[in-house]
Write a protein that holds these residues in place. Structure first.
Motif, PDB file in Angstrom:
ATOM      1  N   PHE A   1       0.821  -1.213   0.000  1.00 51.80           N
ATOM      2  CA  PHE A   1       0.000   0.000   0.000  1.00 51.80           C
ATOM      3  C   PHE A   1       0.852   1.260   0.000  1.00 51.80           C
ATOM      4  N   ASP A   2       1.894   1.260   0.806  1.00 46.96           N
ATOM      5  CA  ASP A   2       2.769   2.440   0.886  1.00 46.96           C
ATOM      6  C   ASP A   2       3.319   2.819  -0.491  1.00 46.96           C
ATOM      7  N   LYS A   3       3.557   1.816  -1.329  1.00 50.53           N
ATOM      8  CA  LYS A   3       4.143   2.074  -2.647  1.00 50.53           C
ATOM      9  C   LYS A   3       3.163   2.768  -3.587  1.00 50.53           C
ATOM     10  N   ILE A   4       1.888   2.414  -3.516  1.00 49.32           N
ATOM     11  CA  ILE A   4       0.927   3.029  -4.451  1.00 49.32           C
ATOM     12  C   ILE A   4       0.340   4.325  -3.914  1.00 49.32           C
ATOM     13  N   LEU A   5       0.334   4.506  -2.585  1.00 45.97           N
ATOM     14  CA  LEU A   5      -0.260   5.716  -2.016  1.00 45.97           C
ATOM     15  C   LEU A   5       0.589   6.964  -2.234  1.00 45.97           C
ATOM     16  N   CYS A   6       1.757   6.799  -2.837  1.00 47.77           N
ATOM     17  CA  CYS A   6       2.604   7.956  -3.133  1.00 47.77           C
ATOM     18  C   CYS A   6       2.168   8.667  -4.419  1.00 47.77           C
ATOM     19  N   ILE A   7       1.189   8.125  -5.127  1.00 49.87           N
ATOM     20  CA  ILE A   7       0.695   8.759  -6.357  1.00 49.87           C
ATOM     21  C   ILE A   7       0.012  10.080  -5.999  1.00 49.87           C
ATOM     22  N   ASP A   8       0.429  11.157  -6.630  1.00 49.86           N
ATOM     23  CA  ASP A   8      -0.119  12.485  -6.329  1.00 49.86           C
ATOM     24  C   ASP A   8      -1.226  12.855  -7.315  1.00 49.86           C
ATOM     25  N   GLY A   9      -1.999  13.873  -6.929  1.00 49.59           N
ATOM     26  CA  GLY A   9      -2.991  14.450  -7.832  1.00 49.59           C
ATOM     27  C   GLY A   9      -4.316  13.719  -7.885  1.00 49.59           C
ATOM     28  N   VAL A  10      -4.497  12.706  -7.038  1.00 50.33           N
ATOM     29  CA  VAL A  10      -5.762  11.973  -7.006  1.00 50.33           C
ATOM     30  C   VAL A  10      -6.218  11.822  -5.554  1.00 50.33           C
ATOM     31  N   SER A  11      -7.516  11.618  -5.385  1.00 50.00           N
ATOM     32  CA  SER A  11      -8.054  11.322  -4.063  1.00 50.00           C
ATOM     33  C   SER A  11      -8.187   9.806  -3.917  1.00 50.00           C
ATOM     34  N   TRP A  12      -8.234   9.352  -2.662  1.00 47.21           N
ATOM     35  CA  TRP A  12      -8.197   7.922  -2.383  1.00 47.21           C
ATOM     36  C   TRP A  12      -9.401   7.459  -1.577  1.00 47.21           C
ATOM     37  N   VAL A  13      -9.914   6.263  -1.946  1.00 44.85           N
ATOM     38  CA  VAL A  13     -10.907   5.553  -1.144  1.00 44.85           C
ATOM     39  C   VAL A  13     -10.432   4.107  -1.037  1.00 44.85           C
TER      40      VAL A  13
ATOM     41  N   ARG B   1       0.649   7.446   8.716  1.00 50.12           N
ATOM     42  CA  ARG B   1       1.741   7.687   7.769  1.00 50.12           C
ATOM     43  C   ARG B   1       1.236   8.190   6.420  1.00 50.12           C
ATOM     44  N   ASN B   2       0.069   7.723   6.025  1.00 48.30           N
ATOM     45  CA  ASN B   2      -0.484   8.094   4.724  1.00 48.30           C
ATOM     46  C   ASN B   2      -1.592   9.139   4.818  1.00 48.30           C
ATOM     47  N   SER B   3      -1.750   9.738   6.007  1.00 54.26           N
ATOM     48  CA  SER B   3      -2.731  10.827   6.230  1.00 54.26           C
ATOM     49  C   SER B   3      -4.133  10.429   5.772  1.00 54.26           C
ATOM     50  N   LEU B   4      -4.538   9.222   6.146  1.00 53.94           N
ATOM     51  CA  LEU B   4      -5.872   8.739   5.796  1.00 53.94           C
ATOM     52  C   LEU B   4      -6.850   9.039   6.930  1.00 53.94           C
ATOM     53  N   VAL B   5      -8.128   9.099   6.586  1.00 58.46           N
ATOM     54  CA  VAL B   5      -9.180   9.364   7.557  1.00 58.46           C
ATOM     55  C   VAL B   5     -10.071   8.129   7.653  1.00 58.46           C
ATOM     56  N   ASP B   6     -10.228   7.625   8.857  1.00 56.57           N
ATOM     57  CA  ASP B   6     -11.112   6.490   9.121  1.00 56.57           C
ATOM     58  C   ASP B   6     -12.488   7.050   9.475  1.00 56.57           C
ATOM     59  N   ILE B   7     -13.416   7.016   8.526  1.00 60.46           N
ATOM     60  CA  ILE B   7     -14.733   7.614   8.747  1.00 60.46           C
ATOM     61  C   ILE B   7     -15.504   6.768   9.759  1.00 60.46           C
ATOM     62  N   PRO B   8     -16.040   7.384  10.822  1.00 57.93           N
ATOM     63  CA  PRO B   8     -16.753   6.628  11.865  1.00 57.93           C
ATOM     64  C   PRO B   8     -17.907   5.811  11.299  1.00 57.93           C
ATOM     65  N   LEU B   9     -18.105   4.640  11.879  1.00 58.38           N
ATOM     66  CA  LEU B   9     -19.149   3.720  11.431  1.00 58.38           C
ATOM     67  C   LEU B   9     -20.451   3.987  12.167  1.00 58.38           C
TER      68      LEU B   9
ATOM     69  N   ASP C   1     -14.244  -4.373   8.791  1.00 58.86           N
ATOM     70  CA  ASP C   1     -14.543  -3.683   7.527  1.00 58.86           C
ATOM     71  C   ASP C   1     -14.640  -2.185   7.780  1.00 58.86           C
ATOM     72  N   ARG C   2     -14.100  -1.402   6.851  1.00 59.12           N
ATOM     73  CA  ARG C   2     -14.119   0.047   7.038  1.00 59.12           C
ATOM     74  C   ARG C   2     -13.795   0.752   5.728  1.00 59.12           C
ATOM     75  N   PHE C   3     -13.959   2.079   5.759  1.00 58.33           N
ATOM     76  CA  PHE C   3     -13.556   2.957   4.661  1.00 58.33           C
ATOM     77  C   PHE C   3     -12.466   3.887   5.168  1.00 58.33           C
ATOM     78  N   LEU C   4     -11.343   3.918   4.464  1.00 65.16           N
ATOM     79  CA  LEU C   4     -10.279   4.897   4.716  1.00 65.16           C
ATOM     80  C   LEU C   4     -10.199   5.805   3.500  1.00 65.16           C
ATOM     81  N   VAL C   5     -10.236   7.115   3.716  1.00 67.24           N
ATOM     82  CA  VAL C   5     -10.230   8.054   2.598  1.00 67.24           C
ATOM     83  C   VAL C   5      -9.173   9.131   2.833  1.00 67.24           C
ATOM     84  N   SER C   6      -8.751   9.752   1.753  1.00 64.45           N
ATOM     85  CA  SER C   6      -7.797  10.854   1.854  1.00 64.45           C
ATOM     86  C   SER C   6      -8.528  12.165   2.108  1.00 64.45           C
ATOM     87  N   ASP C   7      -7.781  13.170   2.581  1.00 59.97           N
ATOM     88  CA  ASP C   7      -8.380  14.497   2.800  1.00 59.97           C
ATOM     89  C   ASP C   7      -8.943  15.067   1.501  1.00 59.97           C
TER      90      ASP C   7
END
Length: 354
Positions: free
Chosen positions: A127-139, A172-180, A199-205
């Protein structure tokens, strides 16, 4: 926008035993994206997938099971997304897509985490390797097979070092764990004794900033030992103003208490701007109910006092009114004029006329 994630725990032999349940889930919830884990299937054909989704206007990427376990599936609505690339890893599948309406790019990742320590380390590294991609949001969604703290397990073994690695990955990847919402746990053992939030959703800012308010809810569990979890936006259009407030409301005693009580009440939410928006929404509803009580019958009240004044004036035409009736006429006329003034003021404000 709605994304649903579910560990189906295998579609079963013939792939029909849980087909109807997932098809009903798609029909009722109408997701934009469906992420399934543990399909335990080999190559799935188009017609079967189109039947599951309920339409042929969809795209998909799948990962076959390895041995007798695993398998992942990611389906999306082609009318909403334009997918530019796909990625299949040992522990996840991902798509890079563009939202046709906004033009924003996001990477959606469907995760099925490993159980053993050795593979968990590889899991976080990949995951650390792909999360370095810039210019996109993450889910990132799915079954992580891991928890963040002891409160996310019930009658289950909790290993602090595993939770620590998970939390370090999120930080480390500045992700947000949205409350369930809906439930505390997402997985229930077959005997009903053990429960976990796997099970959960982690999203970027960046992804959070695309939506007014994001909510994650655990839906009702069916044939799987996992609950489906749904990520959706709570965007509401309030128009040009949050609500109208009339000058004449402030002549009525008690409105200040209505406003204070409504605003000071508890309000949940993971973002301050969303909490503020939801407070305004609640205040709008409370003032609307208060207005109905004090001004909802304004027209009928005007007609009532107007009729009293008219009847007394007709009686005065044929004979003088005594002091009691004359006082009643004066009070009724005063009330009539006051209510007419309030009505006129409100009409002027509604018409935006000073």
């Amino acid at each position: 926008m709605k994304i649903i994630s579910l560990n189906i725990r295998g579609f079963g032999s013939g792939k029909e035993s849980k087909f109807g349940d997932v098809k009903s889930l798609c029909f009722v919830e109408r997701p934009s994206i469906l992420a399934l884990q543990e399909t335990k299937c080999h190559n799935l054909v188009d017609n079967w997938l189109f039947g599951l989704w309920g339409s042929s206007d969809c795209g998909y990427v799948q990962k076959e099971m390895v041995g007798k376990s695993g398998g992942q599936l990611l389906i999306w609505d082609k009318s909403i997304f334009e997918v530019s690339s796909e990625l299949i890893d040992d522990f996840f599948i991902a798509i890079r897509e563009k939202w046709k309406k906004s033009g924003n790019e996001s990477i959606i990742v469907n995760v099925y985490g490993p159980h053993d320590d050795a593979n968990k380390c590889k899991f976080w590294d990949s995951f650390d390797k792909i999360l370095c991609i810039d210019g996109v949001s993450w889910v990132i969604c799915g079954d992580f097979n891991e928890v963040r703290d002891k409160s996310e397990r019930l009658n289950c073994e909790f290993l602090d070092n595993r939770a620590k690695r998970f939390n370090e990955f999120i930080d480390r990847n500045s992700l947000v764990d949205i409350p369930l919402g809906g439930r505390k746990f997402t997985r229930v053992s077959d005997d009903g004794m053990k429960m976990s939030k796997l099970d959960r959703f982690l999203v970027s800012d960046d992804f959070l900033n695309l939506w007014t308010d994001l909510k994650v809810v655990a839906l009702d569990r069916s044939v799987s030992d996992h609950c489906p979890i749904s990520l959706s936006d709570g965007e509401v259009d309030f128009g040009p103003k949050p609500f109208k407030i009339f000058d004449d409301w402030f002549v009525v005693e008690g409105i200040d208490k209505v406003i204070a009580d409504s605003w000071s009440g508890p309000m949940g939410g993971n973002r301050k701007d969303c909490v503020f928006r939801n407070k305004l929404k609640r205040l709008k509803g409370d003032l609307k109910e208060w207005s109905k009580v004090h001004f909802g019958k304004l027209d009928s009240e005007i007609e009532t006092v107007k009729k009293v004044v008219t009847d007394l004036e007709l009686k005065a035409e044929v004979g003088c009114l005594n002091d009691e009736k004359r006082a009643k006429w004066l009070n009724s006329r005063k009330t009539w004029m006051e209510k007419e003034k309030i009505k006129t003021g409100m009409l002027k404000q509604k018409a935006r006329v000073r």
